[in-house]
Motif scaffolding. Structure first.
Motif, PDB file in Angstrom:
ATOM      1  N   LEU A  30       0.830  -1.215   0.000  1.00 39.28           N
ATOM      2  CA  LEU A  30       0.000   0.000   0.000  1.00 39.28           C
ATOM      3  C   LEU A  30       0.859   1.258   0.000  1.00 39.28           C
ATOM      4  CD1 LEU A  30      -2.798  -1.117   2.465  1.00 39.28           C
ATOM      5  CD2 LEU A  30      -3.043  -0.657   0.019  1.00 39.28           C
ATOM      6  N   GLN A  31       1.941   1.226   0.761  1.00 37.88           N
ATOM      7  CA  GLN A  31       2.858   2.365   0.807  1.00 37.88           C
ATOM      8  C   GLN A  31       3.475   2.598  -0.570  1.00 37.88           C
ATOM      9  OE1 GLN A  31       5.956   1.973   3.734  1.00 37.88           O
ATOM     10  NE2 GLN A  31       7.149   3.639   2.877  1.00 37.88           N
ATOM     11  N   THR A  32       3.891   1.528  -1.212  1.00 39.20           N
ATOM     12  CA  THR A  32       4.490   1.636  -2.536  1.00 39.20           C
ATOM     13  C   THR A  32       3.481   2.166  -3.547  1.00 39.20           C
ATOM     14  OG1 THR A  32       5.984  -0.192  -2.049  1.00 39.20           O
ATOM     15  CG2 THR A  32       5.654   0.336  -4.367  1.00 39.20           C
ATOM     16  N   LEU A  33       2.243   1.690  -3.472  1.00 37.33           N
ATOM     17  CA  LEU A  33       1.206   2.160  -4.377  1.00 37.33           C
ATOM     18  C   LEU A  33       0.963   3.658  -4.203  1.00 37.33           C
ATOM     19  CD1 LEU A  33      -0.916   1.483  -6.522  1.00 37.33           C
ATOM     20  CD2 LEU A  33      -2.491   0.955  -4.660  1.00 37.33           C
ATOM     21  N   GLU A  34       0.922   4.122  -2.973  1.00 36.16           N
ATOM     22  CA  GLU A  34       0.727   5.554  -2.717  1.00 36.16           C
ATOM     23  C   GLU A  34       1.900   6.375  -3.244  1.00 36.16           C
ATOM     24  OE1 GLU A  34      -1.958   7.237  -1.654  1.00 36.16           O
ATOM     25  OE2 GLU A  34      -2.912   5.290  -1.857  1.00 36.16           O
ATOM     26  N   GLU A  35       3.122   5.874  -3.081  1.00 35.27           N
ATOM     27  CA  GLU A  35       4.293   6.576  -3.606  1.00 35.27           C
ATOM     28  C   GLU A  35       4.226   6.658  -5.131  1.00 35.27           C
ATOM     29  OE1 GLU A  35       7.624   4.412  -2.056  1.00 35.27           O
ATOM     30  OE2 GLU A  35       7.342   5.180  -0.035  1.00 35.27           O
ATOM     31  N   GLU A  36       3.830   5.562  -5.759  1.00 36.26           N
ATOM     32  CA  GLU A  36       3.716   5.541  -7.216  1.00 36.26           C
ATOM     33  C   GLU A  36       2.643   6.511  -7.700  1.00 36.26           C
ATOM     34  OE1 GLU A  36       5.511   3.978  -9.565  1.00 36.26           O
ATOM     35  OE2 GLU A  36       6.861   3.253  -8.012  1.00 36.26           O
ATOM     36  N   ARG A  37       1.541   6.587  -6.993  1.00 34.54           N
ATOM     37  CA  ARG A  37       0.485   7.538  -7.360  1.00 34.54           C
ATOM     38  C   ARG A  37       0.996   8.971  -7.265  1.00 34.54           C
ATOM     39  NH1 ARG A  37      -4.501   4.725  -4.168  1.00 34.54           N
ATOM     40  NH2 ARG A  37      -5.054   3.248  -5.792  1.00 34.54           N
ATOM     41  N   GLY A  38       1.748   9.265  -6.216  1.00 32.52           N
ATOM     42  CA  GLY A  38       2.306  10.605  -6.053  1.00 32.52           C
ATOM     43  C   GLY A  38       3.274  10.954  -7.167  1.00 32.52           C
ATOM     44  N   ILE A  39       4.116  10.015  -7.524  1.00 31.45           N
ATOM     45  CA  ILE A  39       5.067  10.229  -8.618  1.00 31.45           C
ATOM     46  C   ILE A  39       4.326  10.429  -9.928  1.00 31.45           C
ATOM     47  CG2 ILE A  39       6.870   9.105 -10.005  1.00 31.45           C
ATOM     48  CD1 ILE A  39       7.784   7.778  -7.330  1.00 31.45           C
ATOM     49  N   ASP A  40       3.305   9.611 -10.164  1.00 31.13           N
ATOM     50  CA  ASP A  40       2.511   9.733 -11.384  1.00 31.13           C
ATOM     51  C   ASP A  40       1.858  11.106 -11.475  1.00 31.13           C
ATOM     52  OD1 ASP A  40       1.310   8.606 -13.803  1.00 31.13           O
ATOM     53  OD2 ASP A  40      -0.566   8.694 -12.665  1.00 31.13           O
ATOM     54  N   GLN A  41       1.312  11.592 -10.368  1.00 32.64           N
ATOM     55  CA  GLN A  41       0.681  12.911 -10.361  1.00 32.64           C
ATOM     56  C   GLN A  41       1.692  14.012 -10.659  1.00 32.64           C
ATOM     57  OE1 GLN A  41      -1.175  12.993  -6.516  1.00 32.64           O
ATOM     58  NE2 GLN A  41      -2.977  11.865  -7.203  1.00 32.64           N
ATOM     59  N   LEU A  43       4.544  13.722 -12.328  1.00 33.36           N
ATOM     60  CA  LEU A  43       4.961  13.630 -13.724  1.00 33.36           C
ATOM     61  C   LEU A  43       3.869  14.147 -14.663  1.00 33.36           C
ATOM     62  CD1 LEU A  43       6.774  10.182 -13.707  1.00 33.36           C
ATOM     63  CD2 LEU A  43       7.817  12.434 -13.974  1.00 33.36           C
ATOM     64  N   THR A  44       2.625  13.882 -14.319  1.00 31.58           N
ATOM     65  CA  THR A  44       1.517  14.386 -15.131  1.00 31.58           C
ATOM     66  C   THR A  44       1.487  15.904 -15.107  1.00 31.58           C
ATOM     67  OG1 THR A  44       0.220  12.384 -14.760  1.00 31.58           O
ATOM     68  CG2 THR A  44      -0.995  14.358 -15.420  1.00 31.58           C
ATOM     69  N   ARG A  45       1.630  16.491 -13.914  1.00 34.80           N
ATOM     70  CA  ARG A  45       1.650  17.963 -13.821  1.00 34.80           C
ATOM     71  C   ARG A  45       2.820  18.535 -14.610  1.00 34.80           C
ATOM     72  NH1 ARG A  45       0.342  17.061  -8.325  1.00 34.80           N
ATOM     73  NH2 ARG A  45       2.477  17.478  -7.721  1.00 34.80           N
ATOM     74  N   GLU A  48       1.970  18.232 -18.356  1.00 29.28           N
ATOM     75  CA  GLU A  48       0.912  19.157 -18.759  1.00 29.28           C
ATOM     76  C   GLU A  48       1.351  20.608 -18.658  1.00 29.28           C
ATOM     77  OE1 GLU A  48      -2.285  17.975 -16.224  1.00 29.28           O
ATOM     78  OE2 GLU A  48      -2.905  16.359 -17.572  1.00 29.28           O
ATOM     79  N   GLY A  49       2.312  20.876 -17.793  1.00 30.85           N
ATOM     80  CA  GLY A  49       2.773  22.246 -17.596  1.00 30.85           C
ATOM     81  C   GLY A  49       3.856  22.671 -18.555  1.00 30.85           C
ATOM     82  N   GLY A  50       4.315  21.792 -19.397  1.00 33.77           N
ATOM     83  CA  GLY A  50       5.308  22.164 -20.396  1.00 33.77           C
ATOM     84  C   GLY A  50       6.743  22.049 -19.927  1.00 33.77           C
ATOM     85  N   GLY A  51       6.974  21.455 -18.774  1.00 33.48           N
ATOM     86  CA  GLY A  51       8.335  21.231 -18.335  1.00 33.48           C
ATOM     87  C   GLY A  51       8.879  22.333 -17.445  1.00 33.48           C
TER      88      GLY A  51
END
Length: 62
Positions: A30-41, A43-45, A48-51
Motif C-alpha cells: 500500500l505504501q508503494t502504491l501511494e508513492e507511485e500515485r504521487g510520482i505519477d501525479q 509527472l503528469t503535472r 501538462e505544464g510544459g516542463g
C-alpha cells in the motif's frame, strides 16, 4: 492489451498478502502504491505544464 490486465496484476499481490495474513507485506504494498500515485501525479503535472520554465528560457537564449 497489457492495460486490460493491469488492474488484475495490481490487485493480485494485495489479495494474496491479505489472504495469507501478511499484514506487513500488505502495508508495504500500500505504501508503494501511494508513492507511485504521487510520482505519477507529479509527472503528469510536469508534462501538462510544459516542463521546466527556466530550462525553456535558457534554451530560447541560445
Amino acid at each position: 492489451m497489457f492495460h486490460d490486465f493491469a488492474p488484475v496484476l495490481v490487485q493480485c499481490p494485495f489479495a494474496i498478502a491479505w489472504q495469507l495474513g501478511h499484514d506487513e507485506m500488505l502495508k508495504l504494498l500500500l505504501q508503494t502504491l501511494e508513492e507511485e500515485r504521487g510520482i505519477d501525479q507529479k509527472l503528469t503535472r510536469l508534462a501538462e505544464g510544459g516542463g521546466n520554465p527556466r530550462a525553456a528560457a535558457a534554451e530560447g537564449k541560445k
